[in-house]
Structures are given as structure tokens and as C-alpha cells.
Design a protein around this motif. Structure first.
Motif, mmCIF file in Angstrom:
data_model
loop_
_atom_site.group_PDB
_atom_site.id
_atom_site.type_symbol
_atom_site.label_atom_id
_atom_site.label_comp_id
_atom_site.label_asym_id
_atom_site.label_seq_id
_atom_site.Cartn_x
_atom_site.Cartn_y
_atom_site.Cartn_z
ATOM 1 N N SER A 159 23.315 4.645 -3.617
ATOM 2 C CA SER A 159 23.153 3.737 -4.759
ATOM 3 C C SER A 159 24.449 3.049 -5.181
ATOM 4 C CB SER A 159 22.582 4.508 -5.957
ATOM 5 O OG SER A 159 23.505 5.494 -6.403
ATOM 6 N N GLY A 160 25.586 3.502 -4.662
ATOM 7 C CA GLY A 160 26.860 2.863 -4.981
ATOM 8 C C GLY A 160 27.751 2.823 -3.767
ATOM 9 N N ARG A 161 28.799 2.021 -3.857
ATOM 10 C CA ARG A 161 29.714 1.901 -2.714
ATOM 11 C C ARG A 161 30.875 2.884 -2.795
ATOM 12 N NH1 ARG A 161 30.342 -4.682 -1.867
ATOM 13 N NH2 ARG A 161 28.121 -5.111 -1.439
ATOM 14 N N ASN A 162 31.170 3.361 -3.995
ATOM 15 C CA ASN A 162 32.321 4.254 -4.126
ATOM 16 C C ASN A 162 32.002 5.638 -3.560
ATOM 17 O OD1 ASN A 162 30.490 4.185 -6.278
ATOM 18 N ND2 ASN A 162 31.927 5.072 -7.725
ATOM 19 N N PRO A 163 33.025 6.374 -3.117
ATOM 20 C CA PRO A 163 32.804 7.671 -2.444
ATOM 21 C C PRO A 163 31.981 8.626 -3.296
ATOM 22 C CG PRO A 163 35.080 6.974 -2.195
ATOM 23 C CD PRO A 163 34.454 6.023 -3.177
ATOM 24 N N ALA A 164 31.132 9.400 -2.627
ATOM 25 C CA ALA A 164 30.235 10.327 -3.322
ATOM 26 C C ALA A 164 30.354 11.721 -2.717
ATOM 27 C CB ALA A 164 28.786 9.848 -3.243
ATOM 28 N N THR A 165 30.426 12.717 -3.587
ATOM 29 C CA THR A 165 30.368 14.123 -3.194
ATOM 30 C C THR A 165 29.086 14.707 -3.754
ATOM 31 O OG1 THR A 165 32.771 14.438 -3.162
ATOM 32 C CG2 THR A 165 31.425 16.398 -3.487
ATOM 33 N N GLY A 181 36.927 7.280 -10.442
ATOM 34 C CA GLY A 181 36.266 6.157 -9.788
ATOM 35 C C GLY A 181 35.283 6.571 -8.712
ATOM 36 N N GLU A 182 35.298 7.849 -8.328
ATOM 37 C CA GLU A 182 34.330 8.347 -7.346
ATOM 38 C C GLU A 182 33.099 8.882 -8.075
ATOM 39 O OE1 GLU A 182 36.238 11.087 -4.700
ATOM 40 O OE2 GLU A 182 37.766 9.633 -4.071
ATOM 41 N N ARG A 183 32.161 9.431 -7.289
ATOM 42 C CA ARG A 183 30.903 9.905 -7.862
ATOM 43 C C ARG A 183 30.613 11.343 -7.448
ATOM 44 N NH1 ARG A 183 26.540 6.592 -5.392
ATOM 45 N NH2 ARG A 183 27.998 6.452 -3.650
ATOM 46 N N ILE A 184 29.911 12.063 -8.331
ATOM 47 C CA ILE A 184 29.343 13.371 -8.002
ATOM 48 C C ILE A 184 27.835 13.248 -8.107
ATOM 49 C CG2 ILE A 184 29.057 15.777 -8.704
ATOM 50 C CD1 ILE A 184 31.882 15.775 -9.772
ATOM 51 N N LEU A 213 25.633 6.591 5.999
ATOM 52 C CA LEU A 213 26.084 6.718 4.612
ATOM 53 C C LEU A 213 27.612 6.760 4.594
ATOM 54 C CD1 LEU A 213 23.551 9.478 3.482
ATOM 55 C CD2 LEU A 213 23.503 7.077 2.762
ATOM 56 N N PRO A 214 28.251 5.604 4.748
ATOM 57 C CA PRO A 214 29.719 5.592 4.796
ATOM 58 C C PRO A 214 30.365 6.091 3.509
ATOM 59 C CG PRO A 214 28.844 3.362 4.592
ATOM 60 C CD PRO A 214 27.675 4.262 4.886
#
Length: 466
Positions: A233-239, A187-190, A259-260
Motif C-alpha cells: 500500500s506504500g512505497r516506503n520500506p515496510a517491516t 519514515g518507514e512502516r510497521i 514486493l520491493p
């Protein structure tokens, strides 16, 4: 052949059902890529099956090899998965290689088919492109080895080596990532910056992301502003996954927005100077994690929270030892294609050519730089990595390469105008006289490999210097 065309070929790539089980499994509606339009698993599976049919029509067979010379694109991803799913071997050729380099690699490895862009690709600063492909038959020979993937090392300190990895080895590394504290979760992003032709982007980005249900988000362009737009570009956590070069892109943004969702940046490749990591963390308020690895074995150790810098903790299942100041990695078989070089692998141990120590109490590994960076000057030992690190702390120095060319020579890339004499005066306060460069040369851009690593080949540096 199993359902939907995943080929199981004993004795070739140890079967290709692993592609479905490890990389393509999951709910059909799960988003795999945002380009920025979403690509879900159902679409990805359909595209991979289409590529399998195209490859088969061109003469590709289970147990064969396909050379992929494609820029970062859905064409690369789908052809790679189609080759594996067909029971074949993928030879990954960076699209930035010259025609001469590609021709030499193809003549040596003899693939059944070669997949390349159907027409010239004007990529510019784009990180992901749309490309039409041309699949050309090359030979009728099966693959020369049973490896699932064949890669060329980046060649930052010498000529490229040809490295093969089995399907089991790749799957083992993907599962190793799942046991590392701090990696992105379902559900997170890279935000994916490194090339998928090389091990960090291939396994740490593409393969782990597909397995773990993590969205892969290449920025529209390779600029600091575009990377920030991808994070936002999204609300889910990003690494953000990248190399030290990409830290500089983010650092170039003067006033980044809040950038929360920005969770951390993980960098592979070269060691990051403390001043750079501190500056990055102060600017963005997120940890700068470190990942140490090699094309030959993948991820070796990590420090994703920046707690042990400059040390790293070995990844689960990885055994590291220090022999004579050099780090060795346990590996049952030689990863190199062709004759086994006992100077690089013997008795189940791979010599990394990296200097380092292993703490006997904590198991933490401290990497001291390349082993060949230690030279003797007037009978005194000098670690060129230390000289590079110290130069990197000076105001205005963006990057530094220090080599021994009969004497210590420093090549610098500056982010602001500095007088060389003034730089040398500041360095004299930090390093003993025998450690200081005899010559300092300023370049507009230091040469880098296709993966963004600084080149340390003396001949190339001399040519690049004014």
C-alpha cells in the motif's frame, strides 16, 4: 498540571509528561496510523485530549487505574494514552477473554473505571475495528501500585500472572529499541499484526512506532493476502511484525507479487523451526528476524537479520546469564503484583523458565525451549522441544506440540493429509527410539493463547483432541 493537560503526579506513575515527550512529540503532520485513512499527530493529540475529558467526567483521577477491555482500535490507542497522560495506571485486558476472566481480574485489581465496547463488536478477521466505548465507574480507590501498565501474561504453560511495569521501565524499553540494529526507522512502516494488549504489539509496535516516527499499518484483515496488500500500500520500506502464526498466513499465499518495499519480517513468541524460516526467506526474499522477550521485561534479545539463528544477541542494557541450564535476566525489582515468588524472582534476577546457554566469547544466547520441556524417559533425558522441532521438519506438518503425559505424546496440525503410520516411520529415521512419541494425535487446529502461542496444557490438549 502542565500545558494541554499532561498531569505530573509524583509518587503515582512517576509523572505523565513522558507521554508528550516520548510518544506524541513530533511534527503535527506526521502520519502515525494508516487505517487505511491517515491519522496524523495533530489528530491523535486531539483524540487523546478528548478521551482525557471523558475519563475525568466518569470519575477517573490521577493516581487511579482504568481497565481497558477493547479490541485493537483507535479507541484502545487513545484511551491508553489518555490514561497515561492523566497520570493513571492502565490495566490491559484482552478483549477475547471471557466475562468470567475479566470479572476476576477487575475484582482483584479494583480500577476506578472500566472502558469496554458500548455494544458487541463483530470483529471477524479484522485487525483494527471502529468501536464505540462505554466508560463505567467502578470504584473510588486509587491504583494499588505505582505501575503505569498492568498486563496479564499469556498463560501458555499455566495460569496467567499479573505483571506491572513502571513508566520509566516502558520508556527505557522504547529507547532500547532505538539502539537495535535493523529496527524500522523514521519514515518507514510497521505492518502491525500482534495485539497491542501484549508486550510485542504494545512496546515493539505501538510505543516504538510513535516514538520513532514509524507509520503503523494494520492490515484490513488477518489473512495472507491482506498482509501483502498492506505491504504494497506504500512505497516506503515496510517491516511485518508478528508471531509464528502470522508466518503461516504469509506462507499460505501461493504466488506472492514482487514486493520491493518488503524489508523484513520480525517474529516474537515461540522459536521458529529452521525449515519454516528457510521456506519463508526463499519465498519472499527477505530475512526472517527473531525477537525474544517476556511480558515481565519486554525485549531481551534479537537476531533481526537471521545471522545467528537459533541464537540471539542480548538487547542493549540487558544482562543475561545461564544458571543450571536456565536463563536469568537482570531485573532490580520483581515484576509481579502481590507476594514475591522467590522461585521466579530473587536477588535482582528474573528466572525465565527457559532453557538456554550463553556463549562466554560472543555473548550470544541460545534458547533451548521451556525448562519444563525436559523430561526423563527410562532414565534418559529427552528435550520435548527437540522432538517438536523434528516433527516440524516432516512434510505436511504445520505445527506440533509435544507433552509428557506419562509418556511422550505429540499433537499435530497438518497442512496436507498424511497417514500417521507414515509420519511415525519418517520420524524413526530422525530420532532415537526413546525420544519418539508413544502417541500421535492429529487435530484440525491446535489450541492457541490469545497471543497466538501454542498451548501446552495437557488437559486442554486432551479436550481438543478427537
Amino acid at each position: 498540571m502542565t500545558m494541554d493537560g499532561a498531569v505530573v503526579v509524583p509518587g503515582t506513575t512517576q509523572g505523565a509528561q513522558w507521554v508528550d515527550d516520548v510518544l506524541l512529540a513530533g511534527p503535527a503532520g506526521d502520519i502515525c496510523f494508516r487505517l487505511p485513512e491517515p491519522v496524523d499527530r495533530a489528530m491523535l493529540r486531539r483524540l487523546v485530549r478528548d478521551r482525557q475529558s471523558e475519563l475525568a467526567e466518569s470519575g477517573f483521577r490521577a493516581g487511579g487505574a482504568a481497565a481497558l477491555r477493547l479490541p485493537p482500535s483507535m479507541a484502545f490507542v487513545t484511551h491508553l494514552l489518555a490514561v497515561w497522560r492523566s497520570g493513571g495506571q492502565a490495566i490491559l485486558l484482552d478483549h477475547r477473554l471471557t466475562d468470567y476472566e475479566v470479572r476476576r481480574a477487575i475484582e482483584r485489581l479494583v480500577p476506578q473505571v472500566v472502558v469496554s465496547p458500548g455494544r458487541p463488536v463483530s470483529q471477524g478477521l479484522r485487525t483494527f475495528v471502529e468501536v464505540e466505548t462505554d466508560v463505567a465507574s467502578y470504584s473510588g480507590h486509587p491504583a494499588g501500585t505505582t505501575h503505569a501498565v498492568v498486563q496479564l501474561s499469556s498463560g501458555s504453560t499455566g495460569p496467567s500472572k499479573v505483571i506491572g511495569r513502571s513508566a520509566e521501565d516502558l520508556v527505557e524499553e522504547v529507547l532500547r529499541y532505538t539502539q537495535i540494529d535493523g529496527v524500522p526507522q523514521r519514515g518507514e512502516r510497521i505492518v502491525l499484526l500482534p495485539s497491542m494488549v501484549h508486550v510485542l504489539g504494545l512496546v515493539g509496535g505501538l510505543m516504538y512506532g510513535l516514538h520513532a516516527g514509524v507509520e503503523l499499518v494494520p492490515p484490513a484483515r488477518l489473512t495472507g493476502d491482506a498482509i501483502i496488500q498492506a505491504i504494497a500500500s506504500g512505497r516506503n520500506p515496510a517491516t511485518v511484525l508478528g508471531v509464528p502464526f502470522h508466518i503461516g498466513l504469509l506462507a499460505s499465499v501461493q504466488e506472492p507479487p514482487e514486493l520491493p518495499q518488503f524489508q523484513r519480517m520480525t517474529t516474537g513468541g515461540e522459536l521458529v523451526p529452521a525449515a519454516v524460516s528457510q521456506s519463508f526467506e526463499a519465498k519472499y526474499g527477505v530475512p526472517l528476524g527473531t525477537m525474544y522477550g517476556m511480558t515481565e521485561v519486554g525485549v531481551i534479545g534479537t537476531d533481526l537479520y537471521g545471522e545467528h539463528r537459533p541464537a540471539i544477541r542480548p538487547a542493549p542494557g540487558i544482562e543475561v546469564r545461564a544458571v543450571g541450564g536456565e536463563l536469568h535476566i537482570r531485573r532490580p525489582e520483581s515484576p509481579y503484583l502481590g507476594l514475591v515468588d522467590p522461585a521466579r524472582w530473587s536477588d535482582g534476577w528474573l528466572r525465565t523458565r527457559d532453557a538456554g546457554v550463553v556463549d562466554p566469547e560472543t555473548g550470544l544466547v541460545s534458547i533451548k525451549g521451556r525448562l519444563d520441556s525436559q523430561v526423563s524417559v527410562g532414565g534418559m533425558k529427552v528435550d520435548l522441544t527437540e522432538v517438536e522441532y523434528t516433527l516440524g521438519t516432516l512434510r505436511g506438518v504445520e505445527a506440533a506440540v509435544v507433552v509428557f503425559d506419562g509418556s511422550i505424546t505429540a499433537y499435530l496440525q497438518l497442512k496436507e493429509r498424511r497417514d500417521v503410520a507414515r509420519l511415525e516411520t519418517e520420524l524413526a529415521q530422525l530420532l532415537a527410539p526413546y525420544k519418539r512419541p508413544r502417541t500421535v494425535r492429529i487435530l484440525d487446529q491446535l489450541p492457541r493463547t490469545t497471543t497466538g502461542k501454542l498451548v501446552r496444557d495437557v488437559t486442554i490438549l486432551r479436550t481438543a483432541a478427537p
